[in-house]
Design a protein around this motif. Sequence first.
Motif, short mmCIF file in Angstrom:
data_model
loop_
_atom_site.label_atom_id
_atom_site.label_comp_id
_atom_site.label_asym_id
_atom_site.label_seq_id
_atom_site.Cartn_x
_atom_site.Cartn_y
_atom_site.Cartn_z
N ALA A 92 0.77 -1.15 0.05
CA ALA A 92 0.12 0.04 0.08
C ALA A 92 0.79 1.25 -0.13
CB ALA A 92 -0.90 0.04 1.37
N CYS A 93 1.94 1.25 0.99
CA CYS A 93 2.85 2.38 0.92
C CYS A 93 3.35 2.70 -0.65
CB CYS A 93 4.14 2.06 1.91
SG CYS A 93 3.64 2.06 3.55
N GLU A 94 3.88 1.65 -1.19
CA GLU A 94 4.24 1.74 -2.68
C GLU A 94 3.37 2.43 -3.47
OE1 GLU A 94 7.37 1.53 -3.75
OE2 GLU A 94 8.32 0.84 -2.07
N ALA A 95 2.15 1.61 -3.34
CA ALA A 95 0.86 2.25 -4.52
C ALA A 95 0.63 3.72 -4.08
CB ALA A 95 -0.07 1.40 -4.01
N PHE A 96 0.70 3.97 -3.04
CA PHE A 96 0.24 5.43 -2.72
C PHE A 96 1.40 6.46 -2.81
CE2 PHE A 96 -3.52 3.36 -1.12
CZ PHE A 96 -4.60 4.37 -1.06
N GLY A 97 2.77 5.97 -2.87
CA GLY A 97 3.80 6.75 -3.15
C GLY A 97 4.38 7.37 -1.86
N VAL A 98 4.04 6.68 -0.64
CA VAL A 98 4.47 7.15 0.58
C VAL A 98 5.47 6.68 1.31
CG1 VAL A 98 2.21 8.08 1.19
CG2 VAL A 98 2.90 5.87 1.93
N TRP A 99 6.09 5.58 0.54
CA TRP A 99 7.82 4.95 0.83
C TRP A 99 8.54 5.80 0.43
CZ3 TRP A 99 8.77 2.46 4.98
CH2 TRP A 99 10.01 1.71 5.21
N VAL A 100 9.18 6.71 1.28
CA VAL A 100 10.33 7.66 0.69
C VAL A 100 11.57 7.77 1.65
CG1 VAL A 100 8.16 9.22 -0.47
CG2 VAL A 100 9.22 9.51 2.08
N GLU A 101 12.56 8.27 0.68
CA GLU A 101 13.63 8.47 1.62
C GLU A 101 13.72 9.66 2.47
OE1 GLU A 101 18.11 8.22 0.25
OE2 GLU A 101 17.42 10.06 -0.37
N LYS A 102 13.95 9.55 3.72
CA LYS A 102 13.80 10.56 4.65
C LYS A 102 15.25 10.77 5.28
CE LYS A 102 9.55 10.18 6.93
NZ LYS A 102 8.76 9.38 8.19
N ALA A 103 15.32 11.99 6.07
CA ALA A 103 16.54 12.22 6.57
C ALA A 103 16.42 12.83 8.11
CB ALA A 103 17.20 13.26 5.85
N MET A 104 17.27 12.33 8.88
CA MET A 104 17.10 12.74 10.37
C MET A 104 18.54 12.70 11.00
SD MET A 104 15.17 11.38 13.73
CE MET A 104 13.69 11.29 12.84
N TYR A 105 18.98 13.90 11.53
CA TYR A 105 20.19 13.87 12.07
C TYR A 105 21.31 13.55 11.07
CZ TYR A 105 17.36 14.19 16.38
OH TYR A 105 16.42 14.67 17.22
N GLY A 106 21.27 13.89 9.69
CA GLY A 106 22.27 13.57 8.82
C GLY A 106 22.18 12.16 8.27
N LYS A 107 21.31 11.41 8.71
CA LYS A 107 21.33 9.99 8.48
C LYS A 107 20.04 9.97 7.22
CE LYS A 107 23.41 7.67 12.21
NZ LYS A 107 23.63 6.48 12.76
N ARG A 108 20.44 9.36 6.11
CA ARG A 108 19.08 8.97 5.28
C ARG A 108 18.84 7.57 5.68
NH1 ARG A 108 18.20 12.78 2.40
NH2 ARG A 108 19.57 14.36 1.60
#
Length: 154
Positions: free
Chosen positions: A98-114
């Motif tokens: 479902a995440c893939e179908a809706f396009g919500v599985w994305v690269e994120k970044a926090m404290y310099g880590k991806r």
Amino acid sequence: MDEGSKIPDVTVTVDDAGNEAAVSLASLGTPLVVYFYPKDDTSGCTTEAKDFSALADAFDAAGVKVVGISKDTPASHAKFSAKHALTVRLASDVDGAACEAFGVWVEKAMYGKRYMGIERATFLFGADGTLAKAWRKVRVPGHADAVLAAAKAL
């Protein structure tokens, strides 16, 4: 996912009275609000679930069903719901379809880590099963109220 798109034909797992069941999103009925959140029992996700739960009667009165989706397990959802007395329906997308179908599985970044994670997003589908409105990179305060207003305007 663009406005006018049909509800993706994906299956999620819901827990109905202690019984796990695989259901297609399209079978949940329309109009439908589908909101994606990163993780059970984290501060923003808890607030969002409580906000949607608090408005459950108003969504029902408008004839709109609401389902929250994360990659957490049905057992995690059950514990989360019980701990916070949630009334909003939660679904598990453990395999990420479902995440893939809706396009919500994305690269994120926090404290310099991806890393890869779920983008907080909400989708409102009209009675005909097409996407009427999408909210991306959602900020939680006031969001459930904004979704309800849009749902009432359908």
